[in-house]
Each structure stands twice: as C-alpha cells, then as structure tokens.
Enzyme design. Structure first.
Site, short mmCIF file in Angstrom:
data_model
loop_
_atom_site.label_atom_id
_atom_site.label_comp_id
_atom_site.label_asym_id
_atom_site.label_seq_id
_atom_site.Cartn_x
_atom_site.Cartn_y
_atom_site.Cartn_z
N ASN A 9 0.88 -1.17 0.00
CA ASN A 9 0.00 0.00 0.00
C ASN A 9 0.91 1.22 0.00
O ASN A 9 1.48 1.57 1.02
CB ASN A 9 -0.91 -0.02 1.23
CG ASN A 9 -1.74 1.24 1.36
OD1 ASN A 9 -1.78 2.06 0.44
ND2 ASN A 9 -2.40 1.39 2.50
N LYS A 11 0.19 4.21 -0.27
CA LYS A 11 -0.44 5.40 0.31
C LYS A 11 -0.18 6.60 -0.62
O LYS A 11 -0.10 6.41 -1.84
CB LYS A 11 0.05 5.62 1.74
CG LYS A 11 -0.14 4.34 2.58
CD LYS A 11 0.03 4.52 4.06
CE LYS A 11 -0.17 3.17 4.76
NZ LYS A 11 -0.07 3.27 6.21
N HIS A 95 -9.33 1.01 4.87
CA HIS A 95 -8.06 1.25 5.56
C HIS A 95 -8.30 2.21 6.73
O HIS A 95 -9.13 3.11 6.65
CB HIS A 95 -7.02 1.84 4.60
CG HIS A 95 -5.66 1.85 5.19
ND1 HIS A 95 -5.25 2.82 6.09
CD2 HIS A 95 -4.62 0.98 5.08
CE1 HIS A 95 -4.01 2.54 6.48
NE2 HIS A 95 -3.61 1.43 5.88
N GLU A 97 -6.76 4.63 7.80
CA GLU A 97 -6.59 6.06 7.50
C GLU A 97 -7.85 6.64 6.86
O GLU A 97 -8.17 7.81 7.08
CB GLU A 97 -5.34 6.25 6.61
CG GLU A 97 -4.07 6.08 7.44
CD GLU A 97 -2.88 5.49 6.69
OE1 GLU A 97 -2.84 5.54 5.46
OE2 GLU A 97 -1.98 4.96 7.39
N GLU A 167 -4.95 -4.96 10.58
CA GLU A 167 -3.97 -3.90 10.77
C GLU A 167 -4.25 -3.18 12.08
O GLU A 167 -5.09 -2.27 12.12
CB GLU A 167 -4.03 -2.89 9.61
CG GLU A 167 -3.76 -3.49 8.26
CD GLU A 167 -3.21 -2.45 7.28
OE1 GLU A 167 -2.15 -2.72 6.70
OE2 GLU A 167 -3.82 -1.38 7.12
N GLY A 173 2.74 2.46 10.69
CA GLY A 173 3.66 3.59 10.52
C GLY A 173 4.36 4.02 11.80
O GLY A 173 4.96 5.09 11.86
N SER A 212 3.86 -1.93 10.26
CA SER A 212 5.32 -1.95 10.49
C SER A 212 5.95 -3.30 10.16
O SER A 212 6.92 -3.73 10.80
CB SER A 212 5.65 -1.54 11.93
OG SER A 212 5.19 -0.21 12.17
N GLY A 233 3.06 -0.96 4.20
CA GLY A 233 3.11 0.46 3.88
C GLY A 233 4.53 0.89 3.56
O GLY A 233 5.04 0.67 2.46
N GLY A 234 5.20 1.47 4.54
CA GLY A 234 6.53 2.05 4.33
C GLY A 234 7.50 1.14 3.61
O GLY A 234 8.21 1.58 2.69
P1 13P Z 1 3.27 0.51 7.59
O1 13P Z 1 3.80 -0.77 6.99
O2 13P Z 1 3.96 1.74 7.06
O3 13P Z 1 3.20 0.44 9.08
O4 13P Z 1 1.76 0.65 7.06
C1 13P Z 1 0.90 -0.43 7.16
C2 13P Z 1 -0.34 -0.11 6.43
O5 13P Z 1 -1.11 0.74 6.82
C3 13P Z 1 -0.61 -0.85 5.18
O6 13P Z 1 -1.90 -0.62 4.71
#
Ligand code: 13P
Length: 250
Positions: A9, A11, A95, A97, A167, A173, A212, A233-234
C-alpha cells in the site's frame, strides 16, 4: 493451501520517477519470490504507469480505495469499473486512515466491499483496533464489528472473493509491530468467527497482517498458521525491502 499474498500500500507517496525506479526493481527481483503472490496498490494517478510496467509480470496491482457509486456526479471518486479498466485485481477498502481521516463507517466500508466484489475486483478489507481499544481489551469486539458489517450485507460466502487485512492501528507507521503471538491471536479469532458460519470459506480465506512489517520481522509473522501474508506500507516503497518480505514467505 492458502498462497500468501504480500501487497504494498503505497499510500500517498511517489512521483513518476520514483515509481519507475521502484517498478524496475520489483521486476528485476520478483522471480526469486517463489511462494507469495505480490501486488502493489499505488495512488490512483500512477495506476496506468504501473499497468504499463507490470503487464505480463507476476505482480498484480489494485486501488487503495473504491467508490460505492458506479458513475456520475461524484467529484474526486474512482469507480470499480475504472479500476478494472486499468487492469486492477484488488481494491483496498476500509483502511484505518480512511476510516479515521475520512470518517468512513463500517456500513460504508461494507458497501465498498460489495461494489468492488460485484464488479469483479478482489476487495482487501482492512480491520483493526486502536491502541485505546486494545488497552480497553476490546480488540476482538472491534474486529468482529468491522468484519460483521460485511457479512451482514453480503453473506459469509462473499468473503471467498476477498482478502482480510488485520492492521492494528497502533502498529501502522509507528515501527511498533504486533508480536507474532499478538497477531496470530487476532488472526485466529477472525478465522474462527468466519468458520463458525462457513468452515470452507474460513479455510480458504487469506488474512494478511499489516503494521510496520519489514524484511526483518516478516518471517516470524508469516510462520504463524493464520497469517497469510502482509499489507505493507513504508517497506513497500523500496524494492529491496518489499521483495525481502516476499522472500520471507519462501
Ligand atoms: P506501515 O507498513 O507503514 O506500518 O503501514 C501499514 C499499512 O497501513 C498498510 O496498509
């Protein structure tokens, strides 16, 4: 056997140049990932670029969200048909967010799941508790509520066409990954809840962990019986890291 899915993802990250570099890296290394299916979910505007680069490769792609509406006066929205028009396989829905920053309710997320599925996309339903909810001991209630919204709208069989991503919001994050045991407990709870309604659907259902996840912690998470991949994510923004997670599933 459930094939692990490692989905990135991205983002709201990237530029044409950085996307090109990332895709080159993924294409060069994906051949070594033998066990997991790999997918990326870029910002909508980069989906055509991703399609051009990944067509014919083992990597699939999807949207980070989808509209509940088919077409018309919905400024800023992207429909399921539009995602399909650009070769998407997946659409992330719910998600945290979007739930938090855009006020998306369980009911709205369930509708997105339904619309994506009806169009032929595989929805990736994100669920998970906040830190406050975990500390209150209501992790399972929260996950159940978010899951049940989809089951109530669509019936349990609909889950066979989708994927679930657990999640925990406190792990997204933050660098604070859930321990493999913490994650496994919730994954087993989710699968058990589905199994109580339909055992075959539960057995086939891929439940990803997100929060993470990195090459260094992926193997021990993926070794757990109910963790069937990751939503990253990251670490999905660097080819080496993202592929490293895919390799951890080997
Ligand atoms: P991180 O891997 O950056 O913690 O993000 C996870 C996430 O929200 C994937 O949708």
């Amino acid at each position: 056997m459930r094939q692990p899915l490692v989905a990135g993802n991205w983002k709201m990250n990237g530029s044409r140049a950085s996307v090109a570099t990332l895709l080159d890296g993924l294409k060069a290394g994906v051949g070594e990932v033998r066990n997991a299916e790999m997918a990326v979910c870029p910002p909508f505007i980069y989906i055509p670029q991703v399609q051009e680069a990944l067509r014919g490769t083992a990597i699939s792609w999807g949207g980070q969200d989808v509209s509940t509406e088919a077409s018309g006066a919905f400024t800023g929205e992207i429909s399921a048909a539009m995602l399909l028009d650009f070769g998407c396989t997946y659409a992330i829905v719910g998600h945290s967010e979007r739930r938090t920053l855009h006020g998306e309710s369980d009911e709205l997320v369930a509708k997105k799941f339904a619309v994506a599925r009806a169009a032929g996309l595989k929805p990736i339903l994100c669920i998970g508790e906040t830190l406050e909810e975990r500390e209150q001991g209501i992790t399972e209630q929260v996950c159940a509520r978010q899951l049940d919204a989809v089951i109530e709208l669509e019936g349990v069989a609909a889950l066979a066409d989708g994927v679930i991503a657990y999640e925990p919001v406190w792990a997204i994050g933050t660098g604070k990954v859930a321990s493999p045991e913490q994650a496994q407990d919730v994954h087993a709870f989710i699968r058990g809840r589905v199994a109580a309604l339909d055992n075959a659907v539960a057995e086939g259902l891929r439940i990803l962990y997100g929060g993470s996840m990195k090459p260094g912690n992926a193997a021990e998470l993926l070794a757990k019986p109910d963790i069937d991949g990751g939503l990253i994510g990251g670490a999905s923004l660097k080819a080496e890291d993202f592929l490293g997670i895919g390799l951890a599933a080997n």
